[in-house]
Design a protein around this motif. Structure first.
Motif, PDB file in Angstrom:
ATOM      1  N   VAL A 192       1.524  -1.595  -0.359  1.00  0.00           N
ATOM      2  CA  VAL A 192      -0.176  -0.035  -0.189  1.00  0.00           C
ATOM      3  C   VAL A 192       1.178   1.271  -0.398  1.00  0.00           C
ATOM      4  O   VAL A 192       1.807   1.413   0.867  1.00  0.00           O
ATOM      5  N   PHE A 193       0.541   1.735  -1.065  1.00  0.00           N
ATOM      6  CA  PHE A 193       1.647   3.240  -1.109  1.00  0.00           C
ATOM      7  C   PHE A 193       0.679   4.454  -0.513  1.00  0.00           C
ATOM      8  O   PHE A 193      -0.452   4.645  -1.005  1.00  0.00           O
ATOM      9  N   ASP A 194       1.163   5.831  -0.844  1.00  0.00           N
ATOM     10  CA  ASP A 194       0.911   6.677  -1.555  1.00  0.00           C
ATOM     11  C   ASP A 194      -0.652   7.602   0.137  1.00  0.00           C
ATOM     12  O   ASP A 194      -2.015   7.563  -0.639  1.00  0.00           O
ATOM     13  N   LEU A 195      -0.588   7.784   1.345  1.00  0.00           N
ATOM     14  CA  LEU A 195      -1.520   7.462   1.908  1.00  0.00           C
ATOM     15  C   LEU A 195      -1.763   9.373   2.140  1.00  0.00           C
ATOM     16  O   LEU A 195      -1.878   9.190   3.596  1.00  0.00           O
ATOM     17  N   GLU A 196      -1.115  10.038   1.716  1.00  0.00           N
ATOM     18  CA  GLU A 196      -1.554  12.107   2.143  1.00  0.00           C
ATOM     19  C   GLU A 196      -2.622  11.685   2.328  1.00  0.00           C
ATOM     20  O   GLU A 196      -3.365  13.398   2.899  1.00  0.00           O
ATOM     21  N   ARG A 197      -3.807  11.184   1.347  1.00  0.00           N
ATOM     22  CA  ARG A 197      -4.577  11.969   1.535  1.00  0.00           C
ATOM     23  C   ARG A 197      -5.872  11.383   2.452  1.00  0.00           C
ATOM     24  O   ARG A 197      -6.937  11.288   2.490  1.00  0.00           O
ATOM     25  N   MET A 198      -5.031  10.027   3.292  1.00  0.00           N
ATOM     26  CA  MET A 198      -5.697   9.307   5.095  1.00  0.00           C
ATOM     27  C   MET A 198      -6.449  10.126   5.461  1.00  0.00           C
ATOM     28  O   MET A 198      -5.697  11.825   5.810  1.00  0.00           O
ATOM     29  N   THR A 199      -7.660  10.123   5.887  1.00  0.00           N
ATOM     30  CA  THR A 199      -9.135  11.345   6.552  1.00  0.00           C
ATOM     31  C   THR A 199      -9.555   9.853   6.548  1.00  0.00           C
ATOM     32  O   THR A 199      -9.679   9.255   7.076  1.00  0.00           O
ATOM     33  N   TRP A 200     -10.796  11.030   7.812  1.00  0.00           N
ATOM     34  CA  TRP A 200     -11.762  10.399   8.602  1.00  0.00           C
ATOM     35  C   TRP A 200     -13.103  10.070   7.556  1.00  0.00           C
ATOM     36  O   TRP A 200     -13.159  11.801   7.180  1.00  0.00           O
ATOM     37  N   ALA A 201     -13.629   9.432   6.977  1.00  0.00           N
ATOM     38  CA  ALA A 201     -15.104   9.360   5.856  1.00  0.00           C
ATOM     39  C   ALA A 201     -15.482   8.380   5.797  1.00  0.00           C
ATOM     40  O   ALA A 201     -15.812   7.599   7.090  1.00  0.00           O
ATOM     41  N   ASP A 202     -16.903   8.412   5.206  1.00  0.00           N
ATOM     42  CA  ASP A 202     -17.494   6.987   4.938  1.00  0.00           C
ATOM     43  C   ASP A 202     -16.402   6.261   4.500  1.00  0.00           C
ATOM     44  O   ASP A 202     -15.814   5.990   3.582  1.00  0.00           O
ATOM     45  N   ARG A 203     -16.730   4.469   4.847  1.00  0.00           N
ATOM     46  CA  ARG A 203     -15.690   3.361   5.068  1.00  0.00           C
ATOM     47  C   ARG A 203     -15.779   3.437   3.284  1.00  0.00           C
ATOM     48  O   ARG A 203     -15.314   3.221   2.020  1.00  0.00           O
ATOM     49  N   VAL A 204     -17.432   4.158   2.525  1.00  0.00           N
ATOM     50  CA  VAL A 204     -17.360   4.161   0.841  1.00  0.00           C
ATOM     51  C   VAL A 204     -16.589   4.483   0.041  1.00  0.00           C
ATOM     52  O   VAL A 204     -16.715   4.670  -1.215  1.00  0.00           O
TER      53      VAL A 204
END
Length: 337
Positions: A235-247
């Motif tokens: 798994v790569f490129d997680l700069e946009r990781m955030t809290w949101a709907d799993r969907v």
């Protein structure tokens, strides 16, 4: 791997010392590297591969040059954000087989905000999809989608909070996509108005607000996942990781599947077996699989439609294919039941 050789890293470059004395010891390879060959990834001017001369060390450096404007919504450089995101996921144990979230090795704000991560060498999901389309390797794509569903299920369920989804954020994202399409001349005003109207219809659906928030990858596109043997997922490129709907993640991935098969076969239904398989495998991580599937199926058309709008913005998309993407996006956004 799409890279081009650009030369050797000069010994007097501060990055050379950082890689030798701060990064290399973390890899436990023994000895100090003699020097580094440098390769640039073709997908970005700011991402480089550093390969030890005559040795096994290989790391990736991602830069955010000083003076560059921060992307919208960011309060610090994306490389710094990604460093903390990767560190957090490793703390959750998502770096243990079969999951391999890329390991963060260092972040240095004094060297153009460079983030250094380990280099992982697997097969990108986009290649697996293309092989399913052009070489009839469908069973392999089914297997790899099962493995990816396992990772996303683990990520989402490990981080599920007690507070509900704020669907207003997703509506704001939809508005930005529609506004961008209009500004770039990809759609006319009447089409934008229709999309705004459809977005408003989804805003009024209670199911879009009822699930708990989770941490999402945030950019679950095929280029950001690679596969090793068996069920190994990188798994790569997680700069946009955030809290949101799993969907949000599921819709991004299924929208990409829709796009790949639509572009490759011309058939808007060609991806459906893979989309259904992926979502069913994901729902296997819930106590009531069928109830989870029904809940996700109610929400997936919105996020899948947004993904097709996102792809339609790109300049490389020709007029005819853009119209097909927009048609499919609207068909999904109209699926308000």
């Amino acid at each position: 791997m799409h890279i081009r050789y650009v030369g050797h890293l000069p010994p007097d470059d501060p990055l050379d010392g950082y890689l030798r004395f701060d990064i290399a010891p973390q890899l436990g390879l023994g000895g100090t590297p003699a020097g580094f060959r440098v390769f640039q990834f073709l997908f970005s001017r700011d991402v480089y591969l550093y390969e030890e001369v005559g040795g096994p060390m290989r790391v990736v450096g991602k830069f955010f040059p000083s003076g560059r404007r921060l992307p919208q919504g960011h309060v610090r450089p994306p490389t710094e954000t990604e460093y903390h995101n990767l560190t957090y996921l490793h703390g959750l144990g998502l770096n243990r087989w079969p999951f391999r979230v890329v390991r963060p090795l260092g972040y240095n704000p004094w060297l153009n905000h460079v983030l250094v991560v380990e280099h992982l060498d697997g097969q990108p999901l986009d290649e697996v999809i293309d092989q399913a389309i052009w070489q009839n390797r469908r069973n392999r794509l089914f297997r790899k989608l099962s493995a990816l569903a396992d990772f996303l299920g683990a990520l989402h369920n490990l981080t599920a909070g007690d507070w509900k989804v704020d669907f207003q954020n997703a509506c704001g994202y939809a508005d930005r996509l529609i506004g961008s399409l209009l500004e770039k001349g990809r759609i006319e005003r009447n089409e934008a108005d229709e999309l705004y109207h459809l977005r408003e219809g989804w805003r009024g659906r209670s199911c879009m607000w009822e699930d708990c928030r989770v941490i999402v990858h945030g950019d679950a596109t095929p280029s950001n996942f690679e596969f090793g043997p068996g069920r190994e997922v990188m798994v790569f490129d997680l700069e946009r990781m955030t809290w949101a709907d799993r969907v949000f993640d599921l819709g991004r991935l299924t929208g990409e599947l829709k796009h790949f098969f639509l572009r490759g076969t011309g058939d808007p239904l060609a991806a459906e077996p893979f989309i259904g398989h992926f979502l069913w495998e994901y729902c296997g991580h819930f106590p009531d699989r069928q109830d989870a599937f029904r809940s996700i199926a109610r929400r997936i058309p919105f996020y899948l439609g947004l993904t097709l709008l996102r792809i339609a913005r790109n300049s490389w998309v020709d007029w005819e294919y853009r119209r097909r993407l927009l048609h499919e996006a609207k068909n999904n956004l109209r699926a308000i039941t």
